[in-house]
Design a protein around this motif. Structure first.
Motif, PDB file in Angstrom:
ATOM      1  N   PRO A 151       0.474  -1.263  -0.539  1.00 35.63           N
ATOM      2  CA  PRO A 151      -0.482  -0.160  -0.330  1.00 35.63           C
ATOM      3  C   PRO A 151       0.882   1.107   0.134  1.00 35.63           C
ATOM      4  CG  PRO A 151      -0.313  -1.101   2.273  1.00 35.63           C
ATOM      5  CD  PRO A 151       0.763  -2.683   1.033  1.00 35.63           C
ATOM      6  N   GLU A 152       1.503   0.741   0.345  1.00 36.34           N
ATOM      7  CA  GLU A 152       2.590   2.121  -0.100  1.00 36.34           C
ATOM      8  C   GLU A 152       3.529   2.498  -0.202  1.00 36.34           C
ATOM      9  OE1 GLU A 152       6.671   1.849   2.523  1.00 36.34           O
ATOM     10  OE2 GLU A 152       7.168   3.556   1.723  1.00 36.34           O
ATOM     11  N   PHE A 153       2.936   2.141  -2.134  1.00 36.55           N
ATOM     12  CA  PHE A 153       2.949   2.736  -3.176  1.00 36.55           C
ATOM     13  C   PHE A 153       1.960   2.816  -4.595  1.00 36.55           C
ATOM     14  CE2 PHE A 153       7.359   0.825  -1.210  1.00 36.55           C
ATOM     15  CZ  PHE A 153       8.089   2.089  -2.373  1.00 36.55           C
ATOM     16  N   GLU A 154       0.649   2.782  -3.673  1.00 36.95           N
ATOM     17  CA  GLU A 154      -0.316   2.012  -4.636  1.00 36.95           C
ATOM     18  C   GLU A 154      -0.672   4.166  -5.668  1.00 36.95           C
ATOM     19  OE1 GLU A 154      -3.447   1.988  -1.378  1.00 36.95           O
ATOM     20  OE2 GLU A 154      -3.418   4.860  -1.152  1.00 36.95           O
ATOM     21  N   GLU A 155       0.252   4.632  -5.415  1.00 34.53           N
ATOM     22  CA  GLU A 155      -0.075   6.177  -5.891  1.00 34.53           C
ATOM     23  C   GLU A 155       0.490   5.541  -7.317  1.00 34.53           C
ATOM     24  OE1 GLU A 155       0.552   9.637  -3.986  1.00 34.53           O
ATOM     25  OE2 GLU A 155       1.227  10.444  -6.131  1.00 34.53           O
ATOM     26  N   GLU A 156       2.045   4.782  -6.926  1.00 37.28           N
ATOM     27  CA  GLU A 156       2.593   4.592  -8.195  1.00 37.28           C
ATOM     28  C   GLU A 156       2.415   3.506  -8.999  1.00 37.28           C
ATOM     29  OE1 GLU A 156       6.709   4.032  -6.943  1.00 37.28           O
ATOM     30  OE2 GLU A 156       7.822   3.044  -8.905  1.00 37.28           O
ATOM     31  N   PHE A 157       1.800   2.829  -8.579  1.00 34.83           N
ATOM     32  CA  PHE A 157       1.065   1.484  -8.892  1.00 34.83           C
ATOM     33  C   PHE A 157      -0.087   1.952  -9.696  1.00 34.83           C
ATOM     34  CE2 PHE A 157      -2.362  -1.627  -7.844  1.00 34.83           C
ATOM     35  CZ  PHE A 157      -2.003  -2.432  -9.349  1.00 34.83           C
ATOM     36  N   ILE A 158      -1.376   2.505  -9.393  1.00 30.87           N
ATOM     37  CA  ILE A 158      -1.892   3.785 -10.077  1.00 30.87           C
ATOM     38  C   ILE A 158      -1.999   4.512 -11.283  1.00 30.87           C
ATOM     39  CG2 ILE A 158      -4.572   4.772 -10.007  1.00 30.87           C
ATOM     40  CD1 ILE A 158      -4.826   2.349  -8.353  1.00 30.87           C
ATOM     41  N   THR A 159      -1.002   5.038 -10.863  1.00 27.61           N
ATOM     42  CA  THR A 159      -0.088   5.356 -12.304  1.00 27.61           C
ATOM     43  C   THR A 159       0.584   4.967 -13.563  1.00 27.61           C
ATOM     44  OG1 THR A 159       0.636   7.258 -10.778  1.00 27.61           O
ATOM     45  CG2 THR A 159       1.957   7.636 -13.401  1.00 27.61           C
ATOM     46  N   ASN A 160       0.913   3.302 -12.624  1.00 26.30           N
ATOM     47  CA  ASN A 160       1.142   2.300 -13.689  1.00 26.30           C
ATOM     48  C   ASN A 160      -0.092   1.785 -14.817  1.00 26.30           C
ATOM     49  OD1 ASN A 160       4.552   2.602 -13.538  1.00 26.30           O
ATOM     50  ND2 ASN A 160       4.318   0.576 -11.679  1.00 26.30           N
ATOM     51  N   LEU A 161      -0.731   1.684 -14.247  1.00 28.48           N
ATOM     52  CA  LEU A 161      -1.586   1.754 -14.115  1.00 28.48           C
ATOM     53  C   LEU A 161      -2.828   2.643 -15.967  1.00 28.48           C
ATOM     54  CD1 LEU A 161      -3.814  -0.182 -11.584  1.00 28.48           C
ATOM     55  CD2 LEU A 161      -2.383  -1.714 -13.365  1.00 28.48           C
ATOM     56  N   ALA A 162      -2.504   3.801 -15.613  1.00 30.41           N
ATOM     57  CA  ALA A 162      -2.656   4.435 -16.667  1.00 30.41           C
ATOM     58  C   ALA A 162      -1.854   5.245 -17.649  1.00 30.41           C
ATOM     59  CB  ALA A 162      -3.176   5.743 -14.877  1.00 30.41           C
ATOM     60  N   ARG A 163      -0.612   4.563 -17.302  1.00 28.63           N
ATOM     61  CA  ARG A 163       0.134   4.554 -17.863  1.00 28.63           C
ATOM     62  C   ARG A 163       0.090   3.488 -19.234  1.00 28.63           C
ATOM     63  NH1 ARG A 163       5.212   6.346 -15.010  1.00 28.63           N
ATOM     64  NH2 ARG A 163       4.701   9.053 -14.818  1.00 28.63           N
ATOM     65  N   SER A 164      -0.766   2.705 -18.645  1.00 32.19           N
ATOM     66  CA  SER A 164      -0.546   1.336 -19.721  1.00 32.19           C
ATOM     67  C   SER A 164      -1.456   1.023 -20.388  1.00 32.19           C
ATOM     68  CB  SER A 164      -1.158  -0.032 -18.529  1.00 32.19           C
ATOM     69  OG  SER A 164      -2.257  -0.265 -17.921  1.00 32.19           O
TER      70      SER A 164
END
Ligand SMILES: Cc1cc2nc3c(=O)[nH]c(=O)nc-3n(C[C@H](O)[C@H](O)[C@H](O)COP(=O)(O)O)c2cc1C
Length: 394
Positions: free
Chosen positions: A54-67
């Motif tokens: 969960p500490e990295f959820e923002e980066e993770f969601i950004t990755n999903l958006a970039r995909s």
């Protein structure tokens, strides 16, 4: 981490945690870690496999958006532990049409960890499949690598096994695939020792099961992806087997030097007889290195002074850790020094009673070691040598 293509329409969308230093508040991570997640885009359906800490959820969601994927139909959860499932709540909020696909046990854990309602979860059984159109997923229910909920997801057309913790390595690397085997092997072995050794019989069973599948790529949830599976399967066959090596490890503590003298004498005595040996000062050692050695060691010698009528707490901690990691060792000995009395040997034997080991005659002495004590240590090293010969490892 950048979104990277593993093969056509299969992407790595997880994150790198370069700075993490400890896991479970216990295990040192000298090389950080990654939390891997994968996107599989089929002609009809798109799935996400696992999420990230969960500490990295923002980066993770950004990755999903970039995909550039507009819709995610399902998220497959191979394991409920929070380093893989912790970003699910935000994911489910941002992708309201998506559903979780997981094992029965994992569903139960996800509900209690994250309050995820039943209506968002679909349970799959062993061998069930899901069609994404041009791609097919099969679910292998594989409990106890490393929790009771664990499963593996197989992508048939591309020959990829998404194995979650199985075959993982805490290794923060920018390389998508394993490209530096020397560094990787050590970290994968450390990971096996810390996470999977207690379940090695299950691991061996699942290795057999996997041999019935055609796959070229293993995509775990920590560390790089494997595009040469034999390398890691060979290592896992060895680590999960009953094989031990001609190796003695001596975890020890000494406050005023008497126990240390005994440890150093025994170390030299074993070396002179051709037995591989490694003393570990528990005041200084990285527990992960010691755990790695527990995969191979035929013999463990625990060495401690008596402190307030029992073993030194750091040694007690190690004895307890060893008993839960369930190493393969066949022999266990206790050596050390006391001043006036206590029940150190008995306490330690009680602590390791779950291990399937033969307990050697202790060498537990009063004060500093004298000639007769060194002779007793020589007898101990002879006994270890003879046993190692019996096991045909020397
Ligand atoms: C804090 C402390 C507590 C001790 N408690 C005990 C004890 O309960 N029973 C005993 O026999 N010796 C006790 N001792 C004495 C040590 O066990 C003894 O000095 C031993 O030789 C120390 O070994 P070392 O030189 O490897 O530290 C204690 C020593 C210290 C420093």
């Amino acid at each position: 981490m950048a979104v990277r293509e593993i093969c056509k329409n299969v992407y790595s969308v997880g994150v790198i945690d370069w700075d993490r230093q400890i896991f479970d508040e216990l295990l040192p991570l000298p090389e950080g870690t990654t939390y891997n997640a994968y996107l599989v885009v089929g002609s009809e359906k798109t799935v996400l496999i696992d999420s990230v800490d969960p500490e990295f959820e923002e980066e993770f969601i950004t990755n999903l958006a970039r995909s550039n994927v507009s819709k995610i139909d399902y998220v497959i959860v191979n394991h409920a532990e929070q380093d893989h499932s912790g970003s699910l709540p935000v994911f489910l909020e941002l992708f309201p049409g998506s559903k979780i696909i997981t094992s029965e046990k994992c569903k139960d854990l996800l509900a209690s960890f994250h309050n995820i309602p039943d209506s968002r979860m679909i349970v799959v059984g062993d061998g069930e499949t899901l069609s994404l159109g041009d791609k097919t997923l099969e679910f292998l229910i594989t409990p106890w690598v490393h929790w009771p909920d664990t499963m593996i997801t197989y992508l048939k057309e591309d020959g990829i096994m998404f194995t979650c913790d199985l075959f993982g390595a805490h290794y923060a690397t920018g390389s998508l695939f394993v490209d530096d085997r020397i560094s990787h092997y050590i970290l994968a072995k450390r990971y096996f020792a810390e996470i999977l050794m207690p379940f090695r019989h299950k691991v061996a069973e699942y290795l057999d099961r996997l041999s019935g599948y055609e796959f070229g790529i293993i995509a775990p949830s920590h560390g790089p992806v494997y595009n040469d599976k034999e390398y890691i399967l060979d290592a896992y066959r060895d680590w999960s087997s009953d094989n031990v090596k001609n190796r003695v490890i001596i975890p020890y503590i000494s406050m005023h030097g008497s126990t240390r003298k005994m440890v150093m004498y025994l170390t030299e005595s074993l070396i002179s007889k051709g037995v591989s040996v490694r003393p570990y000062d528990l005041g200084k050692v990285d527990t992960g290195l010691l755990a790695m050695d527990l995969i191979d060691a035929a013999t463990i010698i625990i060495a401690t002074p008596t402190v307030l009528f029992g073993p030194h707490p750091k040694v007690a901690n190690l004895a307890f850790l060893s008993s839960i990691l369930k190493p393969k060792a066949k022999l266990l000995g206790i050596i050390g020094s006391y001043g006036w009395g206590g029940k150190t040997v008995k306490d330690l034997e009680d602590m390791v009673h779950k291990l399937n080991v033969e307990i050697l005659e202790p060498v537990y002495i009063k004060g500093a070691p004298a000639e007769k004590d060194f002779e007793a240590l020589d007898r101990l090293s002879d006994e270890i040598l003879n046993k190692h010969r019996e096991y045909k490892i020397i």
